[in-house]
Motif scaffolding. Structure first.
Motif, PDB file in Angstrom:
ATOM      1  N   VAL A 235       0.862  -1.181   0.000  1.00  0.00           N
ATOM      2  CA  VAL A 235       0.000   0.000   0.000  1.00  0.00           C
ATOM      3  C   VAL A 235       0.897   1.230   0.000  1.00  0.00           C
ATOM      4  O   VAL A 235       1.848   1.286   0.774  1.00  0.00           O
ATOM      5  N   GLU A 236       0.602   2.188  -0.858  1.00  0.00           N
ATOM      6  CA  GLU A 236       1.354   3.448  -0.776  1.00  0.00           C
ATOM      7  C   GLU A 236       0.504   4.513  -0.120  1.00  0.00           C
ATOM      8  O   GLU A 236      -0.649   4.726  -0.494  1.00  0.00           O
ATOM      9  N   ALA A 237       1.084   5.168   0.884  1.00  0.00           N
ATOM     10  CA  ALA A 237       0.412   6.280   1.557  1.00  0.00           C
ATOM     11  C   ALA A 237       0.696   7.563   0.791  1.00  0.00           C
ATOM     12  O   ALA A 237       1.845   7.874   0.499  1.00  0.00           O
TER      13      ALA A 237
ATOM     14  N   VAL B  22       5.958   4.826   2.330  1.00  0.00           N
ATOM     15  CA  VAL B  22       5.900   6.251   2.654  1.00  0.00           C
ATOM     16  C   VAL B  22       6.928   6.987   1.803  1.00  0.00           C
ATOM     17  O   VAL B  22       8.090   6.588   1.751  1.00  0.00           O
ATOM     18  N   ASN B  23       6.494   8.044   1.131  1.00  0.00           N
ATOM     19  CA  ASN B  23       7.411   8.848   0.324  1.00  0.00           C
ATOM     20  C   ASN B  23       8.247   9.761   1.209  1.00  0.00           C
ATOM     21  O   ASN B  23       7.725  10.429   2.093  1.00  0.00           O
ATOM     22  N   LEU B  24       9.540   9.792   0.955  1.00  0.00           N
ATOM     23  CA  LEU B  24      10.425  10.699   1.691  1.00  0.00           C
ATOM     24  C   LEU B  24      10.897  11.806   0.763  1.00  0.00           C
ATOM     25  O   LEU B  24      11.346  11.539  -0.349  1.00  0.00           O
TER      26      LEU B  24
ATOM     27  N   LEU C 293      10.253   2.757   2.666  1.00  0.00           N
ATOM     28  CA  LEU C 293      10.432   4.172   2.373  1.00  0.00           C
ATOM     29  C   LEU C 293      10.733   4.351   0.893  1.00  0.00           C
ATOM     30  O   LEU C 293      11.558   3.630   0.336  1.00  0.00           O
ATOM     31  N   GLU C 294      10.039   5.295   0.276  1.00  0.00           N
ATOM     32  CA  GLU C 294      10.255   5.554  -1.149  1.00  0.00           C
ATOM     33  C   GLU C 294      11.090   6.815  -1.326  1.00  0.00           C
ATOM     34  O   GLU C 294      10.749   7.871  -0.809  1.00  0.00           O
ATOM     35  N   ILE C 295      12.175   6.656  -2.060  1.00  0.00           N
ATOM     36  CA  ILE C 295      12.995   7.833  -2.374  1.00  0.00           C
ATOM     37  C   ILE C 295      13.261   7.859  -3.873  1.00  0.00           C
ATOM     38  O   ILE C 295      13.196   6.834  -4.535  1.00  0.00           O
TER      39      ILE C 295
ATOM     40  N   LEU D  35      13.021   2.531  -4.811  1.00  0.00           N
ATOM     41  CA  LEU D  35      13.501   3.645  -5.626  1.00  0.00           C
ATOM     42  C   LEU D  35      12.362   4.106  -6.537  1.00  0.00           C
ATOM     43  O   LEU D  35      12.022   3.432  -7.515  1.00  0.00           O
ATOM     44  N   ASP D  36      11.778   5.256  -6.201  1.00  0.00           N
ATOM     45  CA  ASP D  36      10.567   5.774  -6.847  1.00  0.00           C
ATOM     46  C   ASP D  36      10.909   6.466  -8.171  1.00  0.00           C
ATOM     47  O   ASP D  36      12.031   6.931  -8.350  1.00  0.00           O
ATOM     48  N   ASP D  37       9.941   6.526  -9.067  1.00  0.00           N
ATOM     49  CA  ASP D  37      10.082   7.238 -10.345  1.00  0.00           C
ATOM     50  C   ASP D  37      11.305   6.756 -11.105  1.00  0.00           C
ATOM     51  O   ASP D  37      11.979   7.546 -11.784  1.00  0.00           O
TER      52      ASP D  37
ATOM     53  N   LEU E 219      12.497  -1.406  -7.151  1.00  0.00           N
ATOM     54  CA  LEU E 219      12.471  -0.320  -8.126  1.00  0.00           C
ATOM     55  C   LEU E 219      11.023  -0.057  -8.498  1.00  0.00           C
ATOM     56  O   LEU E 219      10.280  -0.997  -8.770  1.00  0.00           O
ATOM     57  N   LYS E 220      10.655   1.218  -8.570  1.00  0.00           N
ATOM     58  CA  LYS E 220       9.331   1.544  -9.086  1.00  0.00           C
ATOM     59  C   LYS E 220       9.501   2.174 -10.447  1.00  0.00           C
ATOM     60  O   LYS E 220       9.963   3.316 -10.560  1.00  0.00           O
ATOM     61  N   ILE E 221       9.146   1.455 -11.483  1.00  0.00           N
ATOM     62  CA  ILE E 221       9.293   1.983 -12.841  1.00  0.00           C
ATOM     63  C   ILE E 221       8.284   3.106 -13.056  1.00  0.00           C
ATOM     64  O   ILE E 221       7.089   2.948 -12.794  1.00  0.00           O
TER      65      ILE E 221
HETATM   66 MG    MG Z   1       5.899   7.148  -4.337  1.00  0.00          MG
END
Ligand code: MG
Ligand code: C2E
Ligand code: MG
Ligand code: MG
Length: 283
Positions: A65-67, A124-126, A156-158, A186-188, A207-209
């Motif tokens: 789940v992404e907040a 959680v996005n940082l 944690l998403e960075i 690793l976001d984006d 990794l988040k493509i």
């Molecule tokens: Mg994100």
């Protein structure tokens, strides 16, 4: 842009009338207004989290789940991050908002886990500011202790750009986070300038493509080739891959043909308010 105008105006208030026109003036006022209102928003409990499911496309099961933060503005309604994150970043307020998000996400996940079997991590996005803040590790520990959430259920998403400035320092920071038992995603991914070779030195789980690779994927052989390459590279590095921004069945089919199973996107679900998420996944 309005921000550039503001910077100019601050630099030299005498020259600023040069590019003043009515529209810019309005934007500037809006921005200043946002800045003022943001100051009190945290104190007035105007932030809420929305929750977007991450799903295994093959089995349809929930895998995470992404907040995502929203500003419940008394007049403007639900304001998405694009309406305030950049102002919050420039003014440094992103830190306090971000720490609140971290605490709230952990608290909510623990609450859900007490109600039913929800054995997936919450992401959680940082922001850049948070990631480089010396109190980060302490804050993460605090969020876990205060909520009672086990570290394996926090991720944690960075973004790449967050680490670009000082890679060595960032790697040390990532190791500290991982040592807590907390995951890092690793976001984006794919939007930064970074070379692929640095991936092997990054202690990340996932990794988040980025959505930009998905937009035309059903029609674009190039995008399919890129995603397939990322998936197989990640596999060899023992890193999980998830794709964000899947909106259509065609995109889903194309992504599956790239051997990617983990999906986040409107096709499955938009980000949901707390109650809607509970109704759907804890009923
Ligand atoms: Mg994100
Ligand atoms: P992100 O972390 O890459 O989050 C994914 C964004 O893509 C979310 O937008 C989500 O609603 C949107 N999205 C998901 N699936 C689809 C889809 O199928 N199609 C389209 N068009 N969009 C999709 P959102 O919630 O507006 O957030 C935007 C960005 O704001 C986030 O991008 C993240 O960078 C930032 N953000 C959100 N919450 C936080 C937070 O708590 N702290 C920080 N520092 N940044 C946040
Ligand atoms: Mg995950
Ligand atoms: Mg993203």
């Amino acid at each position: 842009s309005a921000e550039a105008a503001l910077r100019e105006a601050k630099k030299s208030s005498r020259k600023s009338f040069f590019f003043y026109n009515n529209e810019l003036h309005q934007k500037l006022l809006m921005r200043l207004n946002t800045e003022n209102e943001l100051q009190s928003a945290l104190y007035n409990h105007q932030f809420v989290l929305y929750y977007q499911p991450q799903v295994d496309a093959c089995s349809g099961t929930l895998i995470g789940v992404e907040a995502l933060v929203r500003w419940k503005h008394p007049e403007r309604g639900i304001v998405p991050p694009s309406g305030f994150i950049s102002v919050a970043e420039e003014t440094g307020m992103i830190r306090d908002i971000g720490w609140w998000v971290l605490d709230e996400a952990c608290r909510q996940m623990k609450k859900w886990q007490e109600r039913g079997p929800l054995k997936v991590p919450i992401s959680v996005n940082l922001s850049f500011n948070q990631f480089h803040d010396d109190s980060l590790v302490k804050r993460v520990c605090f969020a876990l202790e205060a909520s009672g959430l086990q570290p394996e259920y926090l991720e944690l998403e960075i973004t790449e750009s967050t680490m670009a400035e000082d890679l060595e320092r960032s790697i040390r920071r990532l190791k500290e986070i991982r040592a807590l038992g907390v995951g890092v995603s690793l976001d984006d991914f794919g939007t930064g300038y970074s070379s692929l070779s640095y991936l092997k030195s990054l202690p990340i789980n996932q990794l988040k493509i980025d959505r930009s690779f998905v937009l035309d994927i059903a029609q674009s052989n190039q995008d399919q080739a890129i995603v397939t390459a990322i998936v197989s590279m990640a596999e060899h590095l023992w890193i999980d891959v998830i794709v964000e921004g899947i909106e259509t069945k065609e995109q889903l089919r194309a992504i599956e043909s790239c051997r990617c199973r983990a999906i986040q996107g409107y096709y499955y679900s938009r980000p949901l308010a707390e109650n809607d998420f509970s109704d759907k996944y804890l009923a």
